[in-house]
Design a protein around this motif. Structure first.
Motif, short mmCIF file in Angstrom:
data_model
loop_
_atom_site.label_atom_id
_atom_site.label_comp_id
_atom_site.label_asym_id
_atom_site.label_seq_id
_atom_site.Cartn_x
_atom_site.Cartn_y
_atom_site.Cartn_z
N TYR A 22 0.83 -1.21 0.00
CA TYR A 22 0.00 0.00 0.00
C TYR A 22 0.87 1.26 0.00
N TYR A 26 0.62 4.14 -2.71
CA TYR A 26 0.11 5.43 -2.26
C TYR A 26 1.18 6.17 -1.45
N LYS A 50 -17.84 -4.24 6.27
CA LYS A 50 -17.62 -4.95 5.02
C LYS A 50 -17.43 -6.44 5.31
N SER A 56 -10.42 -5.82 1.66
CA SER A 56 -9.23 -5.36 0.95
C SER A 56 -9.59 -4.28 -0.07
N ARG A 57 -10.67 -4.49 -0.81
CA ARG A 57 -11.12 -3.48 -1.79
C ARG A 57 -11.51 -2.19 -1.08
N PHE A 58 -12.19 -2.30 0.05
CA PHE A 58 -12.60 -1.13 0.82
C PHE A 58 -11.38 -0.33 1.27
N ASN A 60 -8.33 -0.40 -0.01
CA ASN A 60 -7.67 0.15 -1.19
C ASN A 60 -8.38 1.41 -1.68
N SER A 61 -9.71 1.38 -1.71
CA SER A 61 -10.49 2.54 -2.15
C SER A 61 -10.28 3.73 -1.22
N TRP A 62 -10.26 3.46 0.07
CA TRP A 62 -10.05 4.53 1.06
C TRP A 62 -8.67 5.17 0.85
N ALA A 64 -6.88 5.19 -1.87
CA ALA A 64 -6.88 5.91 -3.14
C ALA A 64 -7.50 7.30 -2.97
N ARG A 65 -8.60 7.38 -2.22
CA ARG A 65 -9.23 8.69 -1.97
C ARG A 65 -8.28 9.60 -1.19
N ASN A 68 -5.63 11.00 -3.46
CA ASN A 68 -6.12 11.98 -4.42
C ASN A 68 -6.66 13.27 -3.80
#
Length: 72
Positions: A22, A26, A50, A56-58, A60-62, A64-65, A68
């Motif tokens: 990660y 990031y 979840k 894991s997807r949750f 990763n999305s957090w 990524a936000r 950004n």
């Protein structure tokens, strides 16, 4: 490193190797601190937990936000 509560009383354990991956993906995010935020959110929102498969997807999305977000 951190255990994220999931549905059915399960925990998603984020191991050191995953934290390293990660951090590579990031670089502008404090991954350890963000994982603590995710854990706190999960504890505070038990109806929005979840599944163990979706954790894991949750995460990763957090991350990524966070990556950004505009720099202050």
């Amino acid at each position: 490193v951190e255990s994220i509560p999931c549905t059915q009383g399960q925990l998603f354990d984020v191991r050191e190797a995953l934290v390293i991956e990660y951090a590579k993906a990031y670089p502008d995010v404090d991954v350890a601190a963000t994982l603590k935020e995710i854990r706190a959110w999960a504890i505070s929102n038990p109806t929005k937990l979840k599944t163990i498969k979706g954790a894991s997807r949750f995460i990763n999305s957090w991350l990524a936000r966070e990556q950004n977000k505009p720099q202050a």
